[in-house]
Scaffold this motif. Structure first.
Motif, PDB file in Angstrom:
ATOM      1  N   ARG A  40       0.841  -1.195   0.000  1.00  0.00           N
ATOM      2  CA  ARG A  40       0.000   0.000   0.000  1.00  0.00           C
ATOM      3  C   ARG A  40       0.883   1.255   0.000  1.00  0.00           C
ATOM      4  O   ARG A  40       0.626   2.212  -0.732  1.00  0.00           O
ATOM      5  N   LEU A  87      -0.715   4.681  -1.752  1.00  0.00           N
ATOM      6  CA  LEU A  87      -2.159   4.612  -1.505  1.00  0.00           C
ATOM      7  C   LEU A  87      -2.462   4.480  -0.019  1.00  0.00           C
ATOM      8  O   LEU A  87      -3.315   3.692   0.382  1.00  0.00           O
ATOM      9  N   VAL A  97      -6.037   4.251   1.207  1.00  0.00           N
ATOM     10  CA  VAL A  97      -6.844   3.040   1.016  1.00  0.00           C
ATOM     11  C   VAL A  97      -6.841   2.255   2.327  1.00  0.00           C
ATOM     12  O   VAL A  97      -5.785   1.956   2.883  1.00  0.00           O
TER      13      VAL A  97
END
Length: 147
Positions: free
Chosen positions: A26, A31, A34
């Motif tokens: 991630r 991100l 997320v």
């Protein structure tokens, strides 16, 4: 993420936890926004170390970077025990906890009095069969159960 922190025996063999890889991936993708929802003691699998409590799994998921915890019954469509949800909520201190199986019109109100959300699948499918289409009437029935 179905096997975030627990080591489990599944029909295809042993599955090892992936928390570290998941969080790193991630980050590498940029991100961080997320959210990771970690399933603890996931259905359809057997804990390799059955003495680990659901609270221990949930705490470890939180410590390893989960943004929420999913608690399930033992199979698709089987109601998530309210006691499990309560115990996990106490263990993770403020992290969202989701009922991951068995939420339907008959129990949604009770489940949502304890859980922060739910993953609803088979109870919305015609005949409860995952490959069948979603039934408008079943969706309506589940949503009316919240009222």
């Amino acid at each position: 993420v179905p096997v975030f922190v627990d080591t489990v025996c599944f029909t295809d063999g042993i599955i090892y936890p992936c928390a570290k890889k998941c969080v790193e991936y991630r980050k590498q993708m940029g991100l961080g926004h997320v959210k990771i929802l970690a399933d603890v003691q996931v259905k359809h699998a057997h804990m390799l170390l059955p003495q680990i409590t659901i609270e221990q799994s949930a705490k470890e998921a939180a410590d390893c970077g989960a943004d929420g915890v999913i608690v399930t019954g033992s199979q698709i469509g089987e109601e998530t025990p309210l006691d499990f949800i309560k115990r996990v909520k106490q263990a993770v201190d403020g992290l969202p906890v989701f009922a991951g199986s068995g939420v339907k019109a008959e129990n949604i109100k009770e489940q949502m009095q304890v859980a922060d959300g739910a993953i609803i699948g088979s109870s919305l499918k015609e005949g409860g069969i995952l490959t069948n289409p979603i039934s408008y009437d079943l969706v309506r029935s589940v949503l009316s159960g919240l009222a």
